[in-house]
Design a protein around this motif. Structure first.
Motif, mmCIF file in Angstrom:
data_model
loop_
_atom_site.group_PDB
_atom_site.id
_atom_site.type_symbol
_atom_site.label_atom_id
_atom_site.label_comp_id
_atom_site.label_asym_id
_atom_site.label_seq_id
_atom_site.Cartn_x
_atom_site.Cartn_y
_atom_site.Cartn_z
ATOM 1 N N PRO A 102 95.752 34.100 115.338
ATOM 2 C CA PRO A 102 95.352 32.684 115.310
ATOM 3 C C PRO A 102 95.511 32.047 113.939
ATOM 4 C CG PRO A 102 93.428 34.097 115.337
ATOM 5 C CD PRO A 102 94.609 34.988 115.567
ATOM 6 N N HIS A 103 95.569 32.879 112.885
ATOM 7 C CA HIS A 103 95.677 32.331 111.528
ATOM 8 C C HIS A 103 97.058 31.758 111.243
ATOM 9 C CE1 HIS A 103 96.910 36.521 111.490
ATOM 10 N NE2 HIS A 103 97.568 36.319 110.369
ATOM 11 N N THR A 104 98.003 31.900 112.182
ATOM 12 C CA THR A 104 99.334 31.304 111.996
ATOM 13 C C THR A 104 99.468 29.988 112.755
ATOM 14 O OG1 THR A 104 100.263 32.572 113.847
ATOM 15 C CG2 THR A 104 100.350 33.582 111.655
ATOM 16 N N LYS A 105 98.358 29.492 113.285
ATOM 17 C CA LYS A 105 98.331 28.188 113.952
ATOM 18 C C LYS A 105 97.277 27.316 113.271
ATOM 19 C CE LYS A 105 100.251 31.002 117.092
ATOM 20 N NZ LYS A 105 100.343 32.478 116.871
ATOM 21 N N PRO A 106 97.399 26.000 113.357
ATOM 22 C CA PRO A 106 96.505 25.113 112.598
ATOM 23 C C PRO A 106 95.040 25.232 113.016
ATOM 24 C CG PRO A 106 98.458 23.918 113.340
ATOM 25 C CD PRO A 106 98.467 25.231 114.041
ATOM 26 N N PHE A 107 94.159 25.147 112.037
ATOM 27 C CA PHE A 107 92.725 25.176 112.314
ATOM 28 C C PHE A 107 92.291 24.034 113.246
ATOM 29 C CE2 PHE A 107 92.985 27.099 107.957
ATOM 30 C CZ PHE A 107 92.673 28.395 108.330
ATOM 31 N N PRO A 108 92.775 22.791 113.027
ATOM 32 C CA PRO A 108 92.325 21.718 113.928
ATOM 33 C C PRO A 108 92.674 21.986 115.383
ATOM 34 C CG PRO A 108 93.358 20.786 111.977
ATOM 35 C CD PRO A 108 93.621 22.257 111.932
ATOM 36 N N PHE A 109 93.790 22.662 115.629
ATOM 37 C CA PHE A 109 94.164 22.977 117.010
ATOM 38 C C PHE A 109 93.139 23.894 117.645
ATOM 39 C CE2 PHE A 109 96.137 26.336 119.643
ATOM 40 C CZ PHE A 109 96.369 25.585 120.790
ATOM 41 N N TRP A 110 92.757 24.957 116.952
ATOM 42 C CA TRP A 110 91.800 25.895 117.531
ATOM 43 C C TRP A 110 90.427 25.252 117.691
ATOM 44 C CZ3 TRP A 110 94.026 29.359 120.048
ATOM 45 C CH2 TRP A 110 95.123 30.073 119.579
ATOM 46 N N GLU A 111 90.014 24.452 116.724
ATOM 47 C CA GLU A 111 88.705 23.811 116.838
ATOM 48 C C GLU A 111 88.661 22.906 118.061
ATOM 49 O OE1 GLU A 111 85.405 21.600 113.984
ATOM 50 O OE2 GLU A 111 87.487 21.730 113.304
ATOM 51 N N TRP A 112 89.765 22.187 118.292
ATOM 52 C CA TRP A 112 89.852 21.314 119.465
ATOM 53 C C TRP A 112 89.893 22.128 120.746
ATOM 54 C CZ3 TRP A 112 94.042 21.200 122.898
ATOM 55 C CH2 TRP A 112 93.992 20.213 123.887
ATOM 56 N N LEU A 113 90.776 23.122 120.814
ATOM 57 C CA LEU A 113 90.958 23.872 122.051
ATOM 58 C C LEU A 113 89.681 24.611 122.439
ATOM 59 C CD1 LEU A 113 93.968 25.855 123.300
ATOM 60 C CD2 LEU A 113 91.774 27.009 123.197
ATOM 61 N N ILE A 114 89.099 25.339 121.490
ATOM 62 C CA ILE A 114 87.890 26.098 121.817
ATOM 63 C C ILE A 114 86.751 25.158 122.196
ATOM 64 C CG2 ILE A 114 86.140 27.668 120.887
ATOM 65 C CD1 ILE A 114 88.386 28.913 119.177
ATOM 66 N N GLY A 115 86.620 24.049 121.470
ATOM 67 C CA GLY A 115 85.577 23.081 121.797
ATOM 68 C C GLY A 115 85.733 22.510 123.185
ATOM 69 N N GLU A 116 86.971 22.158 123.552
ATOM 70 C CA GLU A 116 87.227 21.597 124.878
ATOM 71 C C GLU A 116 86.962 22.629 125.970
ATOM 72 O OE1 GLU A 116 88.251 18.347 125.886
ATOM 73 O OE2 GLU A 116 87.367 18.067 123.896
#
Length: 664
Positions: free
Chosen positions: A384-398
């Motif tokens: 996951p560290h090779t993908k943007p932090f905002p993407f993961w924060e959004w995806l996991i939150g959703e």
């Protein structure tokens, strides 16, 4: 509107727990009690009232409970986390003029001072409260006002009425909060199900489950493996990617850059004409077969965890249908993954800086949603560290907004700040540096950081002594004792841990070449047939350790971990205990795989809940041997060739009224 902030005298600071001042949620699991503390004070000497406010995210109304002063202007309260999902909390406080008056009235009474004027002041305070209270409360308070103003009544009766516990209780419920201070931040806590805190993982390649050499395994073959996995006490079965594998630039045996027709490629090179991230490799079976595997696993109390690897083979449908989601080189070709000088031509990374990033995000969320619809609730996320932090924060939150029971494990062996950020933005569990922490000093320092610093509020470690990518030097050269000791360390230092099997229980230790952490003939690139009945298998030992974990709740949490001194650098001693002290576990591990080591333990008796003057019993849960100890200094010896560790359960001496002793 008039601004009354100049009249707010109460200061609120240092609210804990908090992550980055409330920017990110803290983590807890269902059934926990969240203890909140804050510094709350004001000018002068007036008495304060402080309240903890909390609510479930889906509930608009706040619940308030009083906070108690614990000294030095520090206040504390706790509330139960009875549902999974998200809660919010903050702190409010105000000067309590009635409480101040009541406190001072007692002091003046005890000093035999004239209280006539003080009683009238109290009446004014009660009268003001009555005007703001509900009608039935107003009537009750009005009676007290009359009693305090009854100058013809005996002063003792008026004082007794003023100090009535009933009056104090009513006034506490209906305070004057016109100038109350409210902390400006609403903090959040993510409440996960228990498996986010305590889980026991087993990683297995489905294609290697066939009993016939060289034959591609199926989900039905995996079903036959379930009793074996259950016998060792694992409750999560993690499967590497189960999707179609690309053929273009397919890797061969031992990561060879070219493949032979019989090579099966890496499961992480996802995508072929058979489909992409929502498809299943045809050789494994059908979606119906996969659902059946999940159902059969549940009958063994095992939950299937799925790999999410957001990357594509050159043959993935995305490459043709959405070239805008990839980085295109000047020659018109798609950029493949590389970590110079290494090249991974069989994998195309997604381009998150694309102008079409929103469509890409939505598509990747649909992938997760699809597998949730099939019944998956645990995802191990690759790199996951090779993908943007905002993407993961959004995806996991959703995802967790609609499915709060979903657990995400971050497979990110990366820099500490990057690893921590991934945990902060929502990953439920995290891979970590445990594989490479081997000395007493390294283990003590690292696990003290994980369990006793602020890191514990957001990062839950999941400890893996090996993975398909990690065969440490210690495992390569330490033999059976190291496989046993590292398993004990992982299983007892961490409430969550996992192994890559059957490589682990069968002691696979040969690297691809000297200095490499890659396995020789790695299962990542070929089908392997494992002899599960080998007499040297650690199956029985692993099952024993996992039963100990299951039967001792002290090992199912990390926060109570404490290290104990012993003057031998090859012996590591630590303990865990439940909050009520009913279950206390003491572990001693020999870090040397070759030599017997001994020493004198210097136990921190207070952390163990023990009395220095009373003997206590320790039972080795691995061997069932019992010993009677007393005091902080006790002799220990560990032979790595029989059992490289002791897992003791401590039982305190209890004496009954009939002078009968037993150990509890």
């Amino acid at each position: 509107m008039r601004d009354d902030r100049g009249r707010q005298r109460v200061i609120i600071e240092g609210v804990r727990p908090a992550v980055d001042g409330g920017r990110f949620p803290i983590k807890r699991t269902i059934g926990d009690e969240l203890i909140v503390e804050a510094d709350v004070f004001a000018d002068g000497h007036d008495a304060l009232a402080v309240a903890l406010r909390y609510r479930a995210e889906s509930v608009p109304q706040w619940t308030e409970i009083p906070m108690e002063a614990i000294g030095n202007d520090r206040w504390r309260a706790a509330f139960p986390l009875s549902n999974i999902g998200q809660y919010r909390y903050t702190v409010t406080g105000w000067v309590d003029h009635f409480l101040t008056w009541r406190r001072d009235l007692i002091k003046k009474r005890d000093a035999n001072q004239d209280l006539r004027l003080d009683l009238l002041i109290g009446a004014q305070l009660i009268e003001k409260a009555a005007t703001q209270a509900p009608k039935e409360v107003e009537q009750a308070l009005s009676r007290w006002v009359k009693e305090l103003r009854a100058t013809d009544a005996p002063e003792a009766d008026r004082i007794r009425a003023a100090l009535s516990a009933e009056l104090a209780g009513i006034m506490a419920k209906h305070p004057d909060r016109a100038q109350a201070s409210l902390y400006e931040v609403e903090f959040a806590v993510i409440v996960d199900r228990e498996k986010a805190r305590y889980s026991t993982w087993y990683e297995m390649f489905p294609r290697s489950c066939s009993t016939k050499p060289g034959v591609h395994g199926t989900f039905k073959d995996c079903e036959k493996r379930l009793p074996y996995i259950a016998s060792m006490g694992f409750d999560v079965l993690y499967l590497p990617p189960i999707h179609p594998i690309g053929k273009t630039h397919r890797k061969g045996k031992n990561n060879a850059p070219t493949s032979r027709p019989e090579d099966h490629g890496s499961p992480w090179a996802i995508g072929s004409p058979d489909g992409g991230h929502t498809a299943i490799h045809p050789a494994l079976g059908t979606l119906k077969d996969f659902r059946r595997l999940m159902e059969r696993a549940r009958t063994h109390d095992i939950e299937i965890a799925m790999d999410i690897a957001f990357q594509c083979s050159p043959d993935h449908p995305y490459v043709k249908e959405h070239r805008e989601w990839f980085r295109i080189r000047p020659d018109g070709t798609v950029q493949y993954a590389e970590n110079p000088p290494k090249k991974y031509q069989d994998i195309f990374p997604l381009e998150f800086e694309t102008d079409q990033w929103r469509a890409l995000w939505d598509e990747l969320k649909q992938v997760v949603d699809y597998w949730i619809e099939q019944g998956i609730r645990i995802f191990r996320v690759d790199n996951p560290h090779t993908k943007p932090f905002p993407f993961w924060e959004w995806l996991i939150g959703e995802v967790k907004r609609t499915h709060p029971d979903v657990v995400f494990l971050a497979e990110a062996f990366t820099r500490p700040k990057v690893m921590n950020r991934l945990a902060k933005i929502g990953f439920s569990q995290s891979y970590n540096y445990f594989p490479w922490r081997t000395t007493k000093a390294e283990l003590t320092q690292y696990f003290t950081e994980l369990t006793q610093s602020d890191v514990r509020e957001y990062l839950r470690p999941n400890l893996w002594p090996n993975t398909p990518d990690i065969l440490t030097e210690q495992l390569q050269h330490g033999g059976r004792p190291v496989f046993m000791s590292r398993l004990v360390l992982a299983a007892t230092l961490g409430a969550s841990y996992g192994i890559y099997g059957p490589a682990y229980e069968l002691g696979e230790h040969l690297p691809r070449e000297a200095g490499s952490e890659e396995y020789a003939d790695s299962e990542k690139y070929e089908i392997k047939r494992w002899d599960l009945d080998r007499p040297d298998s650690l199956q029985e030992f692993i099952g024993c350790v996992n039963r100990i974990r299951r039967d001792n709740p002290a090992l199912q949490r990390d926060g109570s971990l404490r290290f104990h001194a012993i003057a031998n650098e090859q012996l590591l001693c630590y303990s865990k205990r439940t909050a009520d002290g009913s279950n206390v576990i003491l572990v001693v591990v020999n870090l040397s795989p070759h030599h017997v080591h001994s020493g004198w333990l210097e136990l921190d008796l207070a952390s163990l809940g023990l009395d220095a003057d009373q003997p206590f019993q320790v039972e080795d849960l691995l061997t069932h041997a019992h010993y009677l100890w007393q005091g902080e200094r006790n002799y220990i010896e560990v032979n790595p060739h029989s059992a490289p560790a002791h897992i003791f359960r401590i039982r305190r001496r209890v004496r009954t009224e009939q002078d009968f002793d037993y150990f509890l």
